[in-house]
Design an enzyme around this catalytic site. Structure first.
Site, short mmCIF file in Angstrom:
data_model
loop_
_atom_site.label_atom_id
_atom_site.label_comp_id
_atom_site.label_asym_id
_atom_site.label_seq_id
_atom_site.Cartn_x
_atom_site.Cartn_y
_atom_site.Cartn_z
N GLU A 186 0.75 -1.29 0.11
CA GLU A 186 0.06 -0.02 0.13
C GLU A 186 0.82 1.36 0.05
O GLU A 186 0.49 2.30 -0.66
CB GLU A 186 -0.95 -0.19 1.26
N LYS A 212 -14.79 2.57 -3.34
CA LYS A 212 -15.79 2.64 -2.13
C LYS A 212 -16.69 3.61 -2.76
O LYS A 212 -17.99 3.35 -2.48
CB LYS A 212 -14.95 3.68 -1.07
N HIS A 239 7.98 -26.06 0.52
CA HIS A 239 7.08 -27.15 -0.32
C HIS A 239 6.16 -26.33 -1.05
O HIS A 239 5.13 -27.32 -1.48
CB HIS A 239 6.46 -28.17 0.99
#
Lengths: 409, 409
Positions: free
Chosen positions: A259, A400, A285
């Site tokens: 961010e 938003k 792994h």
């Protein structure tokens, strides 16, 4: 810190970046540097603590910067925690997650910390409403008050609500962004209630900060220069932490890094570094193959902890047919995990990848504070080197607005 | 599936890739396609289940492909699980993690599933030794036998040990790699003991497989072509899953994608696609900024679940000063999370990123089986399009050799 790549930068370049960050540090614009001085917040929290003695369960209601840092520190220090309190995090608005977090909550023993810097985070407020309904909370009755504490910006809408009901509020300094707020009351309050030594946490961070700004700390500056100058050919920065206790720290790092450093720069160009958090040895792994044979688009920082306090041993036991695995017998599990770190590091270096190593002394408040500040400082340095603003997030606003439209139309 | 980018591929190219995968499917080389047919494994598990009725706690001891798939499916189906059994995963060799997983275990009610394809995974065998010591296990006494079950390759060293002690073993077909093994006994056994319908899980996978290989499934082939042809400019493939129940699924995806597609190709060139798993809406608050304003080096697949079965509502409550957040009042939390998915998707598309959407009907065995196979198939297709071997992992061997040396020298 050990670097397995060339940090051959000229003094002029190092000094120029140091000058930039020093002036940022001395300005009022960026507040996180100064959280470590404000004995005020520690004093305020300490004077509040006696009122929270009855608490057995803490529910942190917050998302992103309001929860990730606390989760990270709690997980790193967990093995040393001797309090009888537990903590849960209500972050998601997924119905399954909400129900799971609230299952088995005894309201009488629970404190809810509602954390939102802006004060109107839709997830947090919606969950807050759900909790109010679920536990039949009525703030006109005084007995409910002690169960809700708010952490937000002064004069935010949440602060106004809390004030109107005479509910306890702690503030986040205006010039401290969410993802840089873990050493404000956002992290300090829940961690102090859990019984951690928040003063030591700040001291650990302060140790690095004061060393850095007094004497300079060349290697950190050079690392930022290296990362920024290689942002095109190494756009992915992997943090490979050798202990499962780093799972949440990795997530905190991902937010901080992603961010802060994914931005449109002053020339209107998209720049950005993509963070990836891995846990060793588990992710050997799952991800190591890609590291060693995939494209050279990554740099890797390993973290290793030299803490053998709570260690346990691999038994001196030979299992028939499995004698091949006996070479670790009698060693401690920590020894094994650190040897795996070294071995993986060597094989990653051999495959031509830029690697550095952070060694952490132990899982103590002081070491964790140091590490937190290390990454905050490195983020600020890298942003300055890239000529971007580490502290805003203009790219999340459009979603938003679209969301609100979806409900209002 | 919805695609928000151009999938304009010629029939010839599509057919060529289909031909390749069909011949792989029909060969004996790659076994995971055929796990769905072997009623043998389901029958074997079903005939074993009555012997596991006493089990209350399952401890899966395995790492990577031996645990990630089971964790993923269990988390996705968790809300529908009505059994009284619980499951824990002992993956790490970190002392804190080991102690935490084994805390509170009542040995008499616990079954340990030791899972290792090779049979000599150093983490798993070391943890196995620790468990043997901790619970004073003595295989010469018959009463211990029922507590340990092994899943491994036939004739592996672990199999030889188990046979020598007359311990129960399930096999992983030799031509099924660890990260493609979740629909073998590796995943089916623990999931069946937990009470999930493993037949339906396989049916979900089979539905997709048979549809794909009988009629072709253009979009999946085109998606693989798109991903492989854009592997240079979009080397990062983000999976953005809108539900916290996908946390482990994302990790399973990261292993499958990263380990299968990060390879040195036939021309000795490093190729590879870097997987990143995100959970919505939480990671809107940590990663979205980088997606919308960072470099165009990513493609994003969104997952949305249209399951409103266990839904709960956001109360019709207006909080003074916080009326701005009332627009979601009365809607279900699932509605909110799906609207957030849509809004984020739109804003990511707007910023010029290649996006597609997978809609999952519900959290059922059938849907989850379908989704698991979708990603396995996509991985195979992408590897074929990139001309690499999806099924090996030569890049992890060097680290193992270095590790042994560190102990033996």
């Amino acid at each position: 810190m050990n670097f397995f790549y060339d940090l051959d930068y000229e003094e002029g370049e190092v000094n120029a970046l140091f000058k930039k960050i020093k002036s940022e540090y001395e300005s009022e614009k960026v507040g996180y540097y100064h959280l470590l001085d404000s004995d005020i917040s520690v004093a305020e929290i300490n004077s509040y603590l006696p009122q929270a003695k009855w608490v057995r369960t803490i529910v942190v209601m917050g998302i992103g910067g309001s929860s990730l840092g606390t989760k990270a520190i709690h997980e790193l220090l967990y093995s040393s925690n001797i309090s009888n309190k537990s903590i849960r995090f209500l972050e998601s608005v997924g119905p399954n997650a909400i129900k799971q977090v609230l299952t088995g909550i005894d309201f009488d023993e629970t404190i809810f910390l509602i954390i939102s810097k802006s004060g109107s985070t839709i997830e947090t407020i919606s969950n807050f409403k759900y909790v109010l309904e679920k536990f039949n909370v009525d703030f006109s009755k005084l007995k409910f008050n002690k169960h809700f504490v708010f952490i937000t910006d002064k004069d935010s809408k949440l602060d106004k609500f809390a004030k109107s009901r005479e509910l306890k509020t702690f503030y986040i300094p205006k010039n401290v962004g969410g993802r840089f707020s873990v050493l404000s009351s956002v992290g300090l309050l829940p961690l102090a209630i859990l019984g951690y030594d928040i003063k030591e946490l700040l001291n650990g961070a302060k140790l690095l900060r004061d060393r850095f700004f007094s004497f300079g700390y060349d290697n950190l500056i050079k690392k930022a220069l290296y990362i920024s100058e290689n942002s095109k050919n190494n756009p992915i920065n992997v943090l490979f932490s050798y202990s499962s206790s780093f799972k949440n720290f990795n997530e905190w790092y991902v937010q901080l890094w992603g961010e802060s450093l994914g931005k449109i720069d002053i020339d209107n160009k998209r720049v950005g570094l993509t963070p990836i958090g891995l846990v060793g040895s588990i992710d050997q792994h799952s991800f190591l193959q890609l590291l060693t044979q995939g494209p050279h688009d990554k740099s890797v920082t390993f973290i290793k902890v030299n803490d053998f306090q709570n260690d346990i041993k691999i038994p001196e036991q030979s299992i028939e047919f499995l004698e091949d695995c006996d070479y670790v017998n009698g060693y401690s599990f920590n020894h094994l995990i650190n040897a795996q770190c070294d071995a993986t590091m060597q094989s990653v270096i051999k495959s031509g990848i830029s690697v550095d190593l952070i060694e952490v002394d132990d899982f103590s408040e002081k070491s964790v504070g140091f590490l937190i500040f290390y990454y905050e400082l490195l983020t600020s340095l890298t942003a300055l080197a890239l000529d971007i603003d580490a502290y805003n997030q203009p790219g999340v606003e459009s979603g938003k607005i679209i969301l609100k439209k979806k409900f209002r139309d």
